[in-house]
Design a protein around this motif. Structure first.
Motif, PDB file in Angstrom:
ATOM      1  N   ALA A 173       9.534   0.965  -4.394  1.00 15.13           N
ATOM      2  CA  ALA A 173       9.315   0.087  -5.547  1.00 15.13           C
ATOM      3  C   ALA A 173       9.964   0.589  -6.817  1.00 15.13           C
ATOM      4  N   SER A 174      10.209   1.896  -6.916  1.00 13.21           N
ATOM      5  CA  SER A 174      10.725   2.443  -8.165  1.00 13.21           C
ATOM      6  C   SER A 174      11.452   3.754  -7.911  1.00 13.21           C
ATOM      7  N   ALA A 175      12.393   4.049  -8.772  1.00 16.50           N
ATOM      8  CA  ALA A 175      12.955   5.394  -8.797  1.00 16.50           C
ATOM      9  C   ALA A 175      11.834   6.371  -9.130  1.00 16.50           C
ATOM     10  N   GLY A 176      11.904   7.566  -8.568  1.00 17.05           N
ATOM     11  CA  GLY A 176      10.905   8.585  -8.853  1.00 17.05           C
ATOM     12  C   GLY A 176       9.646   8.488  -8.037  1.00 17.05           C
ATOM     13  N   ALA A 177       9.531   7.492  -7.146  1.00 21.84           N
ATOM     14  CA  ALA A 177       8.344   7.359  -6.295  1.00 21.84           C
ATOM     15  C   ALA A 177       8.606   8.070  -4.976  1.00 21.84           C
ATOM     16  N   GLU A 178       7.725   8.993  -4.608  1.00 20.73           N
ATOM     17  CA  GLU A 178       7.918   9.779  -3.394  1.00 20.73           C
ATOM     18  C   GLU A 178       6.596   9.988  -2.671  1.00 20.73           C
ATOM     19  N   GLU A 179       6.686  10.240  -1.376  1.00 25.01           N
ATOM     20  CA  GLU A 179       5.500  10.600  -0.611  1.00 25.01           C
ATOM     21  C   GLU A 179       5.110  12.032  -0.917  1.00 25.01           C
ATOM     22  N   GLU A 180       3.851  12.362  -0.651  1.00 20.53           N
ATOM     23  CA  GLU A 180       3.356  13.714  -0.827  1.00 20.53           C
ATOM     24  C   GLU A 180       3.033  14.309   0.531  1.00 20.53           C
ATOM     25  N   PHE A 181       2.477  15.536   0.529  1.00 22.11           N
ATOM     26  CA  PHE A 181       2.287  16.212   1.811  1.00 22.11           C
ATOM     27  C   PHE A 181       1.080  15.676   2.576  1.00 22.11           C
ATOM     28  N   VAL A 182       0.215  14.907   1.914  1.00 25.35           N
ATOM     29  CA  VAL A 182      -0.850  14.199   2.631  1.00 25.35           C
ATOM     30  C   VAL A 182      -0.550  12.708   2.596  1.00 25.35           C
ATOM     31  N   GLU A 183      -0.996  11.995   3.606  1.00 27.64           N
ATOM     32  CA  GLU A 183      -0.555  10.617   3.809  1.00 27.64           C
ATOM     33  C   GLU A 183      -0.949   9.633   2.709  1.00 27.64           C
ATOM     34  N   PRO A 184      -2.176   9.677   2.169  1.00 30.76           N
ATOM     35  CA  PRO A 184      -2.547   8.620   1.227  1.00 30.76           C
ATOM     36  C   PRO A 184      -2.208   8.893  -0.235  1.00 30.76           C
ATOM     37  N   LEU A 185      -1.282   9.812  -0.502  1.00 32.78           N
ATOM     38  CA  LEU A 185      -0.873  10.095  -1.878  1.00 32.78           C
ATOM     39  C   LEU A 185       0.542   9.603  -2.127  1.00 32.78           C
ATOM     40  N   ILE A 186       0.776   9.129  -3.352  1.00 37.50           N
ATOM     41  CA  ILE A 186       2.126   8.832  -3.814  1.00 37.50           C
ATOM     42  C   ILE A 186       2.360   9.611  -5.105  1.00 37.50           C
ATOM     43  N   GLU A 187       3.545  10.171  -5.253  1.00 34.33           N
ATOM     44  CA  GLU A 187       3.923  10.863  -6.485  1.00 34.33           C
ATOM     45  C   GLU A 187       4.932  10.006  -7.232  1.00 34.33           C
ATOM     46  N   ILE A 188       4.745   9.890  -8.542  1.00 39.61           N
ATOM     47  CA  ILE A 188       5.685   9.161  -9.393  1.00 39.61           C
ATOM     48  C   ILE A 188       6.111  10.113 -10.498  1.00 39.61           C
ATOM     49  N   LYS A 189       7.394  10.314 -10.635  1.00 36.25           N
ATOM     50  CA  LYS A 189       7.886  11.279 -11.608  1.00 36.25           C
ATOM     51  C   LYS A 189       8.942  10.658 -12.509  1.00 36.25           C
ATOM     52  N   THR A 190       9.076  11.247 -13.678  1.00 42.72           N
ATOM     53  CA  THR A 190      10.084  10.805 -14.628  1.00 42.72           C
ATOM     54  C   THR A 190      11.275  11.760 -14.613  1.00 42.72           C
ATOM     55  N   THR A 191      12.322  11.333 -15.278  1.00 42.56           N
ATOM     56  CA  THR A 191      13.427  12.227 -15.579  1.00 42.56           C
ATOM     57  C   THR A 191      13.091  12.985 -16.867  1.00 42.56           C
ATOM     58  N   PRO A 192      13.840  14.028 -17.204  1.00 40.28           N
ATOM     59  CA  PRO A 192      13.613  14.706 -18.481  1.00 40.28           C
ATOM     60  C   PRO A 192      13.889  13.760 -19.654  1.00 40.28           C
ATOM     61  N   CYS A 193      12.932  13.685 -20.573  1.00 40.48           N
ATOM     62  CA  CYS A 193      13.023  12.767 -21.704  1.00 40.48           C
ATOM     63  C   CYS A 193      12.952  13.545 -23.014  1.00 40.48           C
ATOM     64  N   GLU A 194      13.652  13.054 -24.034  1.00 41.05           N
ATOM     65  CA  GLU A 194      13.751  13.789 -25.291  1.00 41.05           C
ATOM     66  C   GLU A 194      12.631  13.458 -26.273  1.00 41.05           C
ATOM     67  N   THR A 195      11.991  12.315 -26.129  1.00 46.01           N
ATOM     68  CA  THR A 195      10.947  11.927 -27.075  1.00 46.01           C
ATOM     69  C   THR A 195       9.732  11.400 -26.321  1.00 46.01           C
ATOM     70  N   THR A 196       8.612  11.358 -27.029  1.00 43.79           N
ATOM     71  CA  THR A 196       7.397  10.797 -26.442  1.00 43.79           C
ATOM     72  C   THR A 196       7.586   9.333 -26.097  1.00 43.79           C
ATOM     73  N   ALA A 197       8.241   8.588 -26.979  1.00 43.45           N
ATOM     74  CA  ALA A 197       8.459   7.161 -26.729  1.00 43.45           C
ATOM     75  C   ALA A 197       9.285   6.953 -25.466  1.00 43.45           C
ATOM     76  N   GLU A 198      10.319   7.768 -25.292  1.00 43.16           N
ATOM     77  CA  GLU A 198      11.163   7.655 -24.100  1.00 43.16           C
ATOM     78  C   GLU A 198      10.374   8.004 -22.848  1.00 43.16           C
ATOM     79  N   LEU A 199       9.582   9.070 -22.922  1.00 43.02           N
ATOM     80  CA  LEU A 199       8.783   9.484 -21.769  1.00 43.02           C
ATOM     81  C   LEU A 199       7.755   8.415 -21.415  1.00 43.02           C
ATOM     82  N   ARG A 200       7.083   7.900 -22.421  1.00 40.58           N
ATOM     83  CA  ARG A 200       6.069   6.876 -22.178  1.00 40.58           C
ATOM     84  C   ARG A 200       6.690   5.623 -21.560  1.00 40.58           C
ATOM     85  N   ALA A 201       7.829   5.195 -22.106  1.00 37.27           N
ATOM     86  CA  ALA A 201       8.480   3.997 -21.586  1.00 37.27           C
ATOM     87  C   ALA A 201       8.870   4.169 -20.125  1.00 37.27           C
ATOM     88  N   GLU A 202       9.440   5.327 -19.798  1.00 36.34           N
ATOM     89  CA  GLU A 202       9.893   5.531 -18.415  1.00 36.34           C
ATOM     90  C   GLU A 202       8.717   5.636 -17.454  1.00 36.34           C
TER      91      GLU A 202
END
Length: 402
Positions: A67-96
């Protein structure tokens, strides 16, 4: 784990020699600090959520991973990890982060799925793992206690290392570790009340109790050489434990290196050029973005402030960053895990260290309904918290600037 996140730390432009204090109160000396100090401080977030069906039962992410960039499976089945890229500002991090979580939530709605921002699934007897050599080795080293780790969903925050101040930054994050209380998001494990921060207790006091050097908070470091020596010692201990458990040494080396073989909550990550804080529970995106911003704010102050270790009070102000002695930090950490923000001394400490405690709303106190909780009530709670996450993200106010 920052798979796919690209942290390119640029080469410093012309350097300047300035006087700065080291990680202890032993005196000051010259360090090289580049004009990088005037640049934005990049930060990124990795957050894990439980995946449920429309009846609150844990299920695998399946199509949500697409569904999205940065979405990955974890080592247990019912978990999903969603991560951002490095962001320079809070606004950029929040938006991503909001964009990526929102994309997964919209796909989840189509599939009658939900994402649950709770540090544990509240009540679940067993949680299946995905097959991997890495997980096999961890099970061999940790033993039956690795079961506790399978019930944990957390947040990792990476903040870019500042040239010449990496150890000060590491030590500051160690001192800030009690801030985990700001986002405690489950008091329950397998249907019984464990602590205000159940996940932290599971990790530090239960899963790694027999290998405490791997999972507990490490003491302050004097310099990067000392940090490297610690990693090497812990890696050798890990290799020994794994080989004693019958794991082939080559298999260990192919899955782990000194940096990836430890789970201590605060780490100097040479691979990414960051200091990583792994203590916070999973929480609503707005709360973890605020937390990342607060950490970056301390690093920003560090550019012009002296950092020293002294006493047991601690403070962050315009001129100084005073870190408490490590024993005092552990006292605050223990309070954060056991009682959370209900502890007034912990609240006062976090305020002195620069956090606006009232701006946070940890979920643990709100869902703490007694010593035990039934499987049916746990499923209902997951559904309610999934709806809360959806409201927080999909009905969020327009994104504000820094």
């Amino acid at each position: 784990m920052l798979h796919g996140n690209v942290w390119h730390i640029g080469s410093p432009s012309p350097d300047a020699r300035v006087v700065a204090c080291g990680p202890t109160d032993r005196g000051c000396g010259e360090v090289t600090v580049s004009s990088h100090q005037s640049e934005p401080i990049r930060r990124s977030i990795e957050v894990e959520y439980w995946v449920i069906d429309d009846e609150g039962r844990l299920v695998e992410p399946g199509e949500l991973l697409d569904a999205s960039a940065g979405a990955e499976e974890e080592f247990v089945e019912p978990l999903i990890e969603i991560k951002t890229t490095p962001c320079e500002t809070t606004a950029e991090l929040r938006a991503e982060l909001f964009e990526r979580v929102g994309a997964v939530l919209r796909r989840a709605d189509e599939l009658d799925r939900g994402l649950v921002p709770l540090a544990t699934p509240v009540y679940q007897d067993e949680i299946p793992e995905r097959e991997s050599e890495r997980t096999h080795i961890q099970n061999a080293v940790v033993g039956e206690d690795f079961e506790y780790v399978r019930h944990c969903a957390g947040t990792h925050i990476h903040v870019e290392q500042q040239p010449g101040r990496a150890i000060d930054q590491l030590n500051a994050f160690i001192a800030l570790d009690p801030a985990l209380a700001l986002v405690n998001s489950s008091p329950y494990f397998q249907g019984r009340r464990l602590a205000a921060g159940a996940r932290s207790k599971l990790y530090r006091w239960m899963a790694y109790d027999d290998v405490p050097h791997q999972g507990r908070l490490w003491t302050y470091a004097d310099d990067t050489d000392e940090w490297t020596r610690r990693l090497e010692r812990r890696y050798e201990e890990f290799l020994t434990a794994a080989t004693d458990a019958g794991v082939d040494r080559r298999a260990i080396a192919s899955s782990f290196d000194p940096e990836s073989a430890v789970w201590t909550p605060v780490q100097l990550r040479e691979e990414f050029g960051t200091v990583e804080w792994r203590s916070p529970d999973t929480a609503l995106p707005g709360q973890v973005v605020r937390l990342a911003d607060d950490l970056a704010g301390v690093v920003e102050r560090m550019r012009d402030a002296e950092v020293r270790i002294q006493g047991d009070g601690g403070r962050v102000d315009g001129e100084d960053i005073v870190l408490p002695e490590f024993d005092a930090v552990i006292g605050y950490v223990n309070a954060a895990i056991r009682d959370g923000l209900a502890d007034p001394d912990l609240q006062a400490y976090l305020e002195r260290m620069g956090f606006d405690v009232d701006a946070y709303e940890p979920v643990s106190p709100a869902i703490d309904s007694g010593r035990t909780i039934s499987p049916e009530a746990a499923r209902q709670l997951r559904l309610e918290q999934a709806e809360r996450l959806e409201r927080d993200v999909l009905q969020a106010d327009p994104i504000r600037g820094d």
